[in-house]
Design a protein around this motif. Structure first.
Motif, mmCIF file in Angstrom:
data_model
loop_
_atom_site.group_PDB
_atom_site.id
_atom_site.type_symbol
_atom_site.label_atom_id
_atom_site.label_comp_id
_atom_site.label_asym_id
_atom_site.label_seq_id
_atom_site.Cartn_x
_atom_site.Cartn_y
_atom_site.Cartn_z
ATOM 1 N N ALA A 192 4.337 -13.341 -50.534
ATOM 2 C CA ALA A 192 5.147 -13.735 -51.497
ATOM 3 C C ALA A 192 5.442 -12.639 -52.376
ATOM 4 C CB ALA A 192 4.680 -15.137 -51.978
ATOM 5 N N GLU A 193 4.143 -11.916 -52.668
ATOM 6 C CA GLU A 193 4.194 -10.557 -53.515
ATOM 7 C C GLU A 193 5.075 -9.736 -53.105
ATOM 8 O OE1 GLU A 193 -0.400 -11.273 -55.492
ATOM 9 O OE2 GLU A 193 0.054 -10.001 -53.875
ATOM 10 N N GLY A 194 5.012 -9.383 -51.558
ATOM 11 C CA GLY A 194 5.787 -8.604 -51.047
ATOM 12 C C GLY A 194 7.254 -8.674 -51.045
ATOM 13 N N GLU A 195 7.615 -9.961 -51.018
ATOM 14 C CA GLU A 195 9.115 -10.421 -51.067
ATOM 15 C C GLU A 195 9.536 -10.266 -52.321
ATOM 16 O OE1 GLU A 195 12.036 -14.391 -50.784
ATOM 17 O OE2 GLU A 195 9.804 -14.423 -50.186
ATOM 18 N N VAL A 196 8.615 -10.519 -53.484
ATOM 19 C CA VAL A 196 9.285 -10.029 -54.982
ATOM 20 C C VAL A 196 9.337 -8.714 -55.020
ATOM 21 C CG1 VAL A 196 8.413 -10.456 -57.189
ATOM 22 C CG2 VAL A 196 8.322 -12.553 -55.986
ATOM 23 N N TYR A 197 8.234 -8.072 -54.756
ATOM 24 C CA TYR A 197 8.318 -6.628 -54.965
ATOM 25 C C TYR A 197 9.466 -5.860 -54.279
ATOM 26 C CZ TYR A 197 6.456 -1.779 -55.094
ATOM 27 O OH TYR A 197 6.789 -0.411 -55.445
ATOM 28 N N ARG A 198 9.856 -6.287 -53.098
ATOM 29 C CA ARG A 198 11.073 -5.469 -52.507
ATOM 30 C C ARG A 198 12.449 -6.002 -53.334
ATOM 31 N NH1 ARG A 198 8.521 -7.828 -47.789
ATOM 32 N NH2 ARG A 198 7.549 -6.586 -46.419
ATOM 33 N N LEU A 199 12.368 -7.102 -53.783
ATOM 34 C CA LEU A 199 13.724 -7.518 -54.466
ATOM 35 C C LEU A 199 13.667 -6.801 -55.991
ATOM 36 C CD1 LEU A 199 13.755 -11.358 -54.193
ATOM 37 C CD2 LEU A 199 15.246 -9.716 -53.163
ATOM 38 N N LEU A 200 12.277 -6.610 -56.339
ATOM 39 C CA LEU A 200 12.257 -5.840 -57.710
ATOM 40 C C LEU A 200 12.785 -4.212 -57.479
ATOM 41 C CD1 LEU A 200 11.689 -6.299 -60.713
ATOM 42 C CD2 LEU A 200 9.194 -5.777 -60.094
ATOM 43 N N VAL A 201 12.240 -3.725 -56.521
ATOM 44 C CA VAL A 201 12.447 -2.284 -56.184
ATOM 45 C C VAL A 201 14.106 -2.233 -55.980
ATOM 46 C CG1 VAL A 201 12.658 -0.463 -54.039
ATOM 47 C CG2 VAL A 201 10.301 -1.893 -55.058
ATOM 48 N N ALA A 202 14.706 -3.007 -55.387
ATOM 49 C CA ALA A 202 16.237 -3.165 -55.087
ATOM 50 C C ALA A 202 16.968 -3.083 -56.523
ATOM 51 C CB ALA A 202 16.659 -4.165 -54.507
ATOM 52 N N THR A 203 16.484 -3.415 -57.739
ATOM 53 C CA THR A 203 17.239 -3.562 -59.137
ATOM 54 C C THR A 203 16.551 -2.601 -59.840
ATOM 55 O OG1 THR A 203 15.739 -5.240 -59.727
ATOM 56 C CG2 THR A 203 17.832 -5.899 -58.618
ATOM 57 N N GLU A 204 17.031 -2.225 -61.153
ATOM 58 C CA GLU A 204 16.251 -1.238 -62.055
ATOM 59 C C GLU A 204 15.468 -2.274 -62.870
ATOM 60 O OE1 GLU A 204 19.066 0.389 -64.571
ATOM 61 O OE2 GLU A 204 20.276 1.594 -63.161
ATOM 62 N N THR A 205 15.995 -3.584 -63.257
ATOM 63 C CA THR A 205 14.703 -4.617 -63.936
ATOM 64 C C THR A 205 15.269 -5.834 -63.598
ATOM 65 O OG1 THR A 205 16.074 -4.650 -65.803
ATOM 66 C CG2 THR A 205 14.248 -2.860 -65.972
ATOM 67 N N ALA A 260 10.111 -4.050 -64.462
ATOM 68 C CA ALA A 260 10.615 -3.053 -63.590
ATOM 69 C C ALA A 260 9.562 -2.645 -62.331
ATOM 70 C CB ALA A 260 10.741 -1.858 -64.231
ATOM 71 N N ALA A 261 10.025 -2.344 -61.123
ATOM 72 C CA ALA A 261 9.080 -1.967 -60.016
ATOM 73 C C ALA A 261 8.456 -0.550 -60.365
ATOM 74 C CB ALA A 261 9.507 -1.725 -58.709
ATOM 75 N N VAL A 262 7.141 -0.338 -60.082
ATOM 76 C CA VAL A 262 6.517 0.982 -60.163
ATOM 77 C C VAL A 262 7.217 1.742 -58.818
ATOM 78 C CG1 VAL A 262 4.583 2.194 -59.795
ATOM 79 C CG2 VAL A 262 4.558 0.525 -61.416
ATOM 80 N N PRO A 263 7.576 2.626 -58.695
ATOM 81 C CA PRO A 263 8.465 3.459 -57.483
ATOM 82 C C PRO A 263 7.210 3.176 -56.440
ATOM 83 C CG PRO A 263 8.571 4.927 -59.396
ATOM 84 C CD PRO A 263 7.867 3.669 -59.847
ATOM 85 N N PRO A 264 7.740 3.190 -55.221
ATOM 86 C CA PRO A 264 6.911 2.909 -53.876
ATOM 87 C C PRO A 264 6.142 4.194 -53.802
ATOM 88 C CG PRO A 264 8.864 1.920 -53.576
ATOM 89 C CD PRO A 264 9.047 2.494 -54.591
ATOM 90 N N GLU A 265 6.605 5.271 -53.794
ATOM 91 C CA GLU A 265 5.754 6.437 -53.602
ATOM 92 C C GLU A 265 4.712 6.829 -54.576
ATOM 93 O OE1 GLU A 265 9.530 7.789 -56.030
ATOM 94 O OE2 GLU A 265 9.124 6.138 -54.409
ATOM 95 N N MET A 266 4.769 6.122 -55.570
ATOM 96 C CA MET A 266 3.430 6.032 -56.500
ATOM 97 C C MET A 266 2.470 4.980 -56.174
ATOM 98 S SD MET A 266 5.511 7.025 -60.309
ATOM 99 C CE MET A 266 4.071 7.043 -61.197
#
Length: 332
Positions: free
Chosen positions: A10-23, A64-70
């Motif tokens: 569930a956390e992974g799903e929310v993070y993916r959706l958050l990554v796709a948007t600015e906030t 906002a999502a922390v960038p995946p590379e970080m």
């Protein structure tokens, strides 16, 4: 897939959706998923605790999502460092067990194989005797048996034996590697790819494993090659668990009707064309730009330009984000 870096599904799903948007707020993410807003709110706080999201200042309830590379790349690096340590520990355990078996006058669980010819013979016997399943770690450069000479695999597939093969990224640098994988998958092999494998390994029917004890290709003198055969024991259980762990994080390798690695899911309104889906499938499988260019018979610059075009189409900034977007939108 993000469970391997410490996130729940569930956390992974929310993070993916958050990554796709600015906030986004909990209500906005809830509207894009099957999760209710209170659950999303708790998950956003959990992501914040894990360093993958941050509350937006002067905007109550938005994150906002922390960038995946970080947020994720350091975790992945730590993960593979831990696997390398596991590989070293396994080799040390093999040696310790072998010494103990000698002292007890028994060798029932561990057997040392000396020389490339003997290893090749054991691999053939292993596959010929398999009745249910073969599990393979396939690294770049073979040490005893090349892919094109392994007729035993196709004989076993014909008997109904399940073959699960994990290929590391460097394997695809060989010019004929894709053809070998395509041939195996068409015959019934189930294949996946990962960036790196800790060792070479074959396991038959979860009852016996063979591990070459060499870090790279065949030694200058094939007679100096050493391998170990492991029968039912706690060590074999650990090797099976190691395989299953890598299998869970591997990217599936599909084969198109044209005999290429790739394969498209249902198209959406802005999905890439078939050629770009093929390229995307190879990128997600971990192939380098050079290897993709060789497979597509185009320049490396063309590959990079097309990947950038896919990133623009998906509205993402990194290749990792592109992979997540492609999986979520069924582009693969």
């Amino acid at each position: 897939m993000l469970e391997t870096v410490g996130l729940t599904a569930a956390e992974g799903e929310v993070y993916r959706l958050l990554v796709a948007t600015e906030t986004a707020s909990a209500d906005e993410i809830s509207g894009r998923s099957a999760l209710d807003a209170p659950t999303v709110g708790r998950l956003l706080l959990a992501l914040e605790d894990k360093g993958l999201a941050s509350a937006v200042e002067d905007s109550a309830g938005r994150f906002a999502a922390v960038p995946p590379e970080m947020a994720l790349v350091p975790r992945i690096r730590h993960h593979f460092e831990a696997l390398e340590q596991t590989r070293a520990a396994v080799y040390e355990l093999v040696e310790t067990y072998r010494r103990g078996a000698r002292a007890r006058g028994t060798g029932e669980a561990i057997e040392i194989i000396n020389g490339a010819a003997a290893l090749r013979q054991h691999l053939r016997q292993l596959q010929s005797g398999a009745g249910h399943e073969m599990m393979w770690f396939v690294k770049a450069e073979y040490v005893a048996m090349s892919a094109e000479s392994n007729q035993e695999e196709f004989d076993a597939l014909g008997r109904g034996v399940l073959y699960r093969a994990l290929y590391e990224q460097a394997y695809f640098d060989h010019p004929d590697s894709v053809d070998y994988v395509v041939k195996g998958v068409r015959a019934g092999e189930v294949a996946r790819a990962v960036p790196l494998l800790p060792l070479r390994m074959a396991i038959a029917d979860r009852s016996v494993a063979v591990l070459p004890l060499t870090a790279s290709g065949t030694p200058a003198n094939p007679r100096e090659l050493r391998a170990v055969l492991v029968r039912e024991s706690s060590l074999l259980d650990a090797l099976i668990a190691l395989f299953e762990h890598h299998w869970e994080i591997g990217a599936p390798l599909r084969v198109t009707e044209e005999g290429q690695i790739g394969g498209a899911g249902p198209a959406d309104a802005v999905s890439p064309v078939a050629d770009d889906r093929h390229l995307l499938s190879m990128m997600v499988a971990g192939m380098t730009d050079e290897a993709i260019a060789g497979q597509l018979q185009v320049s490396k610059r063309t590959v990079q330009r097309r990947i950038q075009g896919l990133m623009n189409l998906a509205g993402v900034a990194t290749r990792m984000q592109l992979g997540w977007h492609a999986a979520r939108r069924d582009w693969l």
